[in-house]
Write an enzyme that holds these catalytic residues in place. Structure first.
Site, PDB file in Angstrom:
ATOM      1  N   SER A 257      23.331  30.462  74.388  1.00 43.70           N
ATOM      2  CA  SER A 257      23.642  31.347  75.506  1.00 43.70           C
ATOM      3  C   SER A 257      25.110  31.705  75.399  1.00 43.70           C
ATOM      4  O   SER A 257      25.864  31.094  74.651  1.00 43.70           O
ATOM      5  CB  SER A 257      23.391  30.647  76.841  1.00 43.70           C
ATOM      6  OG  SER A 257      24.402  29.687  77.059  1.00 43.70           O
ATOM      7  N   LYS A 258      25.496  32.706  76.162  1.00 44.56           N
ATOM      8  CA  LYS A 258      26.883  33.132  76.102  1.00 44.56           C
ATOM      9  C   LYS A 258      27.809  31.990  76.542  1.00 44.56           C
ATOM     10  O   LYS A 258      28.838  31.735  75.939  1.00 44.56           O
ATOM     11  CB  LYS A 258      27.068  34.343  77.005  1.00 44.56           C
ATOM     12  CG  LYS A 258      28.456  34.894  76.902  1.00 44.56           C
ATOM     13  CD  LYS A 258      28.599  36.167  77.641  1.00 44.56           C
ATOM     14  CE  LYS A 258      30.062  36.577  77.595  1.00 44.56           C
ATOM     15  NZ  LYS A 258      30.314  37.764  78.359  1.00 44.56           N
ATOM     16  N   ARG A 259      27.392  31.308  77.595  1.00 48.73           N
ATOM     17  CA  ARG A 259      28.221  30.203  78.100  1.00 48.73           C
ATOM     18  C   ARG A 259      28.379  29.117  77.051  1.00 48.73           C
ATOM     19  O   ARG A 259      29.405  28.471  76.947  1.00 48.73           O
ATOM     20  CB  ARG A 259      27.591  29.612  79.355  1.00 48.73           C
ATOM     21  CG  ARG A 259      27.970  30.307  80.629  1.00 48.73           C
ATOM     22  CD  ARG A 259      28.637  29.388  81.647  1.00 48.73           C
ATOM     23  NE  ARG A 259      27.877  28.195  82.001  1.00 48.73           N
ATOM     24  CZ  ARG A 259      26.754  28.209  82.694  1.00 48.73           C
ATOM     25  NH1 ARG A 259      26.241  29.354  83.085  1.00 48.73           N
ATOM     26  NH2 ARG A 259      26.141  27.085  83.000  1.00 48.73           N
TER      27      ARG A 259
END
Ligand code: GLU
Length: 481
Positions: free
Chosen positions: A250-252
């Protein structure tokens, strides 16, 4: 003839996992001289995101994954959007109905869900119980009269279903575990597995390369192929790409979408190279591979089962390696796009900037501070700059360097450096006394890249202008002292 396809659902941005799937399908098609097809799987209207198709196309374009057939380029087996192929799914479902391989199912989604939750509570069987296989005609007539619209359900008989995955070999599942499968919903939309099979069949796909998440769909798809009297394509399920340190991507967790890598200025060939390394490696052990080398060396037999983790440092490093190999023209063009109209730079300056930055940057964003330092007119009124120019010898240094550099035959980094050292020797200036005022006159800052590099980027006209402007300020400060 090899035909591969990338079949994203337009439900959001193109992320690294999907981009890796696209890359592998493209590389394999190019390697074999085959055809690479793009198909949008957009029958799930609720999950669709406005503008997602455009962004996926943009991301594929940036990565250089061109399509031979697809929604924007057309082709002989179009349309290439599932929402435009509903008639084809219906016709194939009709055929299976007519042949007795499928039947109408009058169980409504609400009933099915109620039965499933009862079964869950009792830890019982979640599969469809086959009720409509046996529904008496009188009951069917009543439901039809009540206006219940049936779905179409495919018969899965007990017995072993065999399917082959290129990475994992032959796999089996019992038909009983699968249960009868809805292929067409009551509103006429196909289910995912059925649409994929009708499309892969009609588009004559030879190799299905996709994420491991689809492995459990494969036996159902193989059964549909058999029912439609066709051989399934070859399946290859890629291991899942994990976030740095494991876990879901995920981006996080350190994995932005492809277009965000573009914004940061990653080299697209570096990202393509990286996505390839996530799947297979060159037998030569070479890690930095050009687009041409990737096409030549891609090898589906070298794809393993282990789930690779994203390594952001490695990706940045690879991007840098591709910039090192970039031509001055192309890097200058990329810098120009990135700089936009923020600075007043000409072609020649851009080329010199590219030459200096080529060996220093990993991503184009690394060029930002250097451009911001060198390209605007320097402000010589900041305290650090004034101190440097207030040095009693600053004026002489600047005029001496300007004289030497004005006489240069060639404006090269080496010649600029040699001339600078010569001024230092002649006038007996060394170290800070020499470099400091020059650096400050050129940029207004006391730190930054090597002085000859700064002058090289600026070019003779701007360099001399800035040196003389600095000398004038130095003279003013000396008078005032
Ligand atoms: N539309 C599916 C997805 O985005 C891909 C289906 C397939 O490759 O068979 O995951």
């Amino acid at each position: 003839m090899v035909r591969t396809r990338f079949a994203p659902s337009p439900t959001g941005a193109l992320h690294l996992g999907n981009a890796r799937t696209a890359a592998l399908n493209w590389l394999f098609a190019r390697h074999t001289g085959g055809t690479f097809i793009l198909r949008f799987e957009d029958t799930d209207v609720q999950r669709e995101v406005e503008g997602a198709e455009e962004r996926i196309l943009e991301a594929l374009d940036w990565l250089g994954l061109d399509r031979d057939e697809g929604p924007e380029v057309g082709g002989p087996s179009g349309p290439y959007r599932q929402s435009e192929r509903l008639e084809l799914y219906r016709a194939h479902a009709e055929r299976l109905l007519a042949e007795g391989q499928a039947y109408h199912c009058y169980c409504t989604p609400e009933e099915l869900e109620a039965r499933r939750s009862r079964a869950r509570a009792a830890k019982g069987e979640l599969r469809y119980d086959g009720r409509c296989r046996r529904r008496p005609k009188s009951e069917v007539d009543r439901l039809v009269a009540e206006g219940v619209r049936p779905s179409v359900r495919f018969r899965v008989d007990p017995g072993t279903v065999r399917y082959v995955d290129r990475v994992r070999g032959e796999l089996t599942v019992n038909g009983e575990e699968l249960g009868d499968q809805v292929i067409l919903r009551s509103d006429g939309r196909p289910t995912y597995n059925f649409a994929v099979v009708v499309d892969d069949l009609l588009m004559e796909i030879t190799h299905v390369i996709r994420g491991a998440g689809h492995l459990s769909n494969t036996p159902k798809q193989v059964l549909f192929f058999a029912a439609l009297g066709a051989e399934p394509p070859e399946y290859l399920h890629l291991p899942s790409v994990l976030a740095p340190g494991g876990g879901k991507l995920s981006k996080r967790a350190g994995a932005p979408a492809v277009l965000e890598y573009r914004e940061l200025g990653y080299h697209p060939d570096g990202l393509l190279n990286y996505l390839s390394l996530l799947s297979w490696s060159s037998p030569r052990g070479e890690e930095v591979l050009s687009r041409g080398q990737l096409i030549e060396e891609v090898d589906l037999d070298r794809i393993g089962k282990a789930n690779p983790e994203i390594d952001p440092d490695k990706l940045r490093w690879l991007s840098g390696q591709h910039f090192r190999r970039e031509s001055t023209e192309r890097l200058a063009a990329a810098l120009s796009l990135r700089l936009g109209y923020r600075f007043d730079v000409d072609e020649a300056q851009l080329r010199r900037l590219a030459e200096v930055l080529r060996d220093r940057i990993l991503i184009l964003a690394d060029a930002d501070p250097i451009c911001a330092l060198v390209l605007p007119e320097p402000s010589l009124s900041v305290p650090g700059a004034r101190d440097a120019l207030a040095d009693p010898t600053a004026g002489r240094v600047l005029r001496g360097v300007a004289d030497r550099w004005r006489d240069l035959d060639r404006w090269t980094r080496d010649d600029l450096k040699t001339a600078l050292v010569a001024v230092g020797k002649e006038e007996d200036f060394a170290g800070r006394r020499l470099y400091h005022p020059v650096r400050v006159a050129l940029t207004g800052a006391v730190q930054g890249p090597d002085v000859p590099d700064l002058a090289y980027i600026l070019g003779p006209v701007r360099t001399l202008e800035r040196l003389l402007a600095g000398a004038a300020i130095a003279a003013g400060l000396a008078e005032g002292a």
